[in-house]
Design a protein around this motif. Structure first.
Motif, short mmCIF file in Angstrom:
data_model
loop_
_atom_site.label_atom_id
_atom_site.label_comp_id
_atom_site.label_asym_id
_atom_site.label_seq_id
_atom_site.Cartn_x
_atom_site.Cartn_y
_atom_site.Cartn_z
N PRO A 147 -5.58 -0.20 -7.37
CA PRO A 147 -5.41 -1.33 -8.27
C PRO A 147 -5.91 -0.99 -9.67
O PRO A 147 -6.70 -0.07 -9.85
N PRO A 148 -5.48 -1.74 -10.69
CA PRO A 148 -5.84 -1.38 -12.05
C PRO A 148 -7.28 -1.70 -12.43
O PRO A 148 -7.85 -1.02 -13.26
N GLU A 149 -7.88 -2.75 -11.84
CA GLU A 149 -9.21 -3.13 -12.31
C GLU A 149 -10.29 -2.38 -11.55
O GLU A 149 -10.10 -1.95 -10.43
N LYS A 150 -11.44 -2.22 -12.17
CA LYS A 150 -12.58 -1.58 -11.54
C LYS A 150 -13.67 -2.62 -11.37
O LYS A 150 -14.47 -2.87 -12.27
N THR A 151 -13.70 -3.26 -10.22
CA THR A 151 -14.68 -4.31 -9.98
C THR A 151 -15.84 -3.75 -9.18
O THR A 151 -15.75 -2.68 -8.58
N HIS A 152 -16.93 -4.49 -9.16
CA HIS A 152 -18.15 -4.03 -8.51
C HIS A 152 -17.93 -3.86 -7.01
O HIS A 152 -17.43 -4.75 -6.34
N ARG A 153 -18.31 -2.72 -6.50
CA ARG A 153 -18.19 -2.44 -5.08
C ARG A 153 -19.46 -2.88 -4.36
O ARG A 153 -20.57 -2.62 -4.85
N PRO A 154 -19.34 -3.52 -3.19
CA PRO A 154 -20.55 -3.92 -2.47
C PRO A 154 -21.36 -2.70 -2.05
O PRO A 154 -20.82 -1.62 -1.78
N ARG A 155 -22.65 -2.87 -1.97
CA ARG A 155 -23.55 -1.78 -1.58
C ARG A 155 -23.59 -1.69 -0.06
O ARG A 155 -24.26 -2.49 0.60
N LEU A 156 -22.86 -0.75 0.47
CA LEU A 156 -22.84 -0.52 1.90
C LEU A 156 -23.86 0.55 2.26
O LEU A 156 -24.25 1.37 1.43
N VAL A 157 -24.29 0.53 3.51
CA VAL A 157 -25.28 1.49 3.99
C VAL A 157 -24.57 2.48 4.92
O VAL A 157 -23.91 2.07 5.89
N TYR A 158 -24.72 3.77 4.62
CA TYR A 158 -24.14 4.84 5.43
C TYR A 158 -25.29 5.57 6.13
O TYR A 158 -25.98 6.38 5.50
N PRO A 159 -25.52 5.30 7.41
CA PRO A 159 -26.74 5.79 8.05
C PRO A 159 -26.73 7.26 8.44
O PRO A 159 -27.78 7.81 8.79
N PHE A 160 -25.58 7.93 8.38
CA PHE A 160 -25.51 9.32 8.84
C PHE A 160 -25.36 10.26 7.65
O PHE A 160 -24.44 10.12 6.85
N GLU A 161 -26.26 11.21 7.55
CA GLU A 161 -26.24 12.14 6.43
C GLU A 161 -25.13 13.18 6.57
O GLU A 161 -24.65 13.71 5.58
N ALA A 162 -24.73 13.46 7.79
CA ALA A 162 -23.69 14.47 8.04
C ALA A 162 -22.63 13.89 8.95
O ALA A 162 -22.86 12.92 9.68
N ALA A 163 -21.46 14.50 8.89
CA ALA A 163 -20.34 14.11 9.73
C ALA A 163 -19.95 15.28 10.61
O ALA A 163 -20.20 16.45 10.26
N PRO A 164 -19.31 15.03 11.75
CA PRO A 164 -18.82 16.16 12.56
C PRO A 164 -17.75 16.94 11.79
O PRO A 164 -16.95 16.37 11.06
N GLU A 165 -17.75 18.24 11.97
CA GLU A 165 -16.77 19.08 11.29
C GLU A 165 -15.37 18.77 11.82
O GLU A 165 -15.14 18.73 13.02
N THR A 166 -14.44 18.55 10.91
CA THR A 166 -13.08 18.19 11.29
C THR A 166 -12.43 19.28 12.13
O THR A 166 -12.42 20.46 11.75
#
Length: 361
Positions: free
Chosen positions: A12-31
């Motif tokens: 979308p064209p506008e840049k609105t404030h994104r909610p502050r979500l919490v991502y609890p995992f520092e790493a992800a499994p390798e694809t």
């Protein structure tokens, strides 16, 4: 801001404030590695490869007695089947798959469902509409483009080159899907069923697909959200030639509100794309708000008659090239049909069969 539309659709064209979500995992499994990370007791997170900008899909394995219930599968590709073989021998410890659960019909979710189900002689679990529509779309593979589809895109304002491209590409849906099982176990909205030691509840949504199933486990405080709620991108919501007067955006907004009402904000959300996160309700509010803002911008552009292809600038920030034209057209029509449903826009068809939209009144 809706950061994008699933499968690399435009922003979308506008840049609105994104909610502050919490991502609890520092790493992800390798694809594609067959590696997994435990995100809750007995729930494993794996990643399977995808082409395009998304790069991967998250899939899940849930401890189920002496084996694993698998949720979503990835595309039917050599790379994905190799990744599953590595997972069966590695992260899943050689234990069998007990059932295959698919959140919805799109090939990145159901592509290898038939292969895994046949390999372990187990049942596929899906909602009824998702299963039968998937079978219908697979049956179109290799078929010539129907005249209804040609008329649909002509009415949206496509030129001859774009329509020829549509004809050339039509019928490719089933190429990324292994032969679907000939029977299935129906998932129904609101039902509770047991996987291993926990109960899981089905919460369905519409708009992105016909009857998308999310899986909520209250005891683990986990929601497998599929494409219904994604943390950084917004799932594509489109009108398709098979139902040109549909209003999937109203279905989508209503479904998001339903998920918010049914599922507590405390859950760990396990999405199909991006990373697991907390902040379900804030993300849902943001997704709904992004579409409502898009509808407002779009209505403002309709003071003079416009075709569907003329309104992309109200909904997307970047130019729409041939690779995104189909998705952008479907999303634009979803917004236009939503405005019509709200009594805020009208549609007229000219003598050449092209639809023109303008603000009501």
């Amino acid at each position: 801001m809706r950061d994008g539309i699933e499968e690399d659709a435009p922003e979308p064209p506008e840049k609105t404030h994104r909610p502050r979500l919490v991502y609890p995992f520092e790493a992800a499994p390798e694809t594609g590695s067959g590696q997994a990370i435990e995100v809750a007791p007995g729930v494993l997170w794996l990643r399977q490869p995808l082409g395009g900008s998304l790069g991967f899909i998250n899939v899940w394995a849930i401890a189920d007695g002496e084996g694993w219930a698998v949720v979503d599968t990835g595309l039917q590709t050599k790379e994905t089947s190799q990744a599953w073989r590595a997972a069966f021998a590695g992260a899943l410890g050689g234990r069998p798959v007990t059932r295959v659960i698919c959140t919805h019909l799109h090939p990145d979710h159901v592509g290898l469902a038939g292969w895994i189900a046949r390999k372990f002689d187990v049942r596929l679990w899906m909602t009824r509409l998702e299963y039968f529509q998937c079978r219908m779309l697979v049956a179109d593979t290799g078929r010539e483009a129907p005249e209804d589809g040609v008329r649909f895109f002509h009415a949206a304002g496509w030129d001859d080159d774009a329509i020829e491209n549509y004809k050339a590409r039509f019928g490719g849906f089933g190429k990324a899907i292994y032969q679907m099982p000939d029977s299935y176990r129906r998932l129904s909205d609101g039902e509770t069923f047991r996987i291993g030691d926990q109960d899981w509840r089905v919460v369905t949504g519409q708009g992105h697909s016909p009857d998308h199933a999310c899986l909520w486990c209250p005891d683990l405080d986990v929601l497998i959200s599929g494409d219904q709620v994604l943390p950084r991108i917004s799932s594509n919501v489109s009108v398709h030639p098979t139902e040109p007067d549909a209003d999937p955006l109203t279905d989508w907004i209503t479904s998001l509100a339903k998920v918010k009402a049914a599922v507590p904000d405390t859950v760990l959300v396990l999405p199909a794309h991006n990373d697991p996160f907390r902040g379900l309700h804030a993300r849902i509010d943001h997704l709904i708000g992004g579409h409502e803002r898009g509808l407002g911008r779009l209505e403002g552009k309709l003071s003079e008659p416009k075709r569907a292809v003329d309104v992309f600038g109200a909904l997307f920030a970047r130019p729409i090239g041939p690779d995104l034209l189909g998705m952008a057209t479907g999303e634009a029509l979803a917004h236009l049909n939503c405005l019509i449903g709200r009594g805020l826009a009208t549609r007229e068809t000219d003598g050449d069969g092209v639809n023109w939209y303008r603000a009501a009144g």
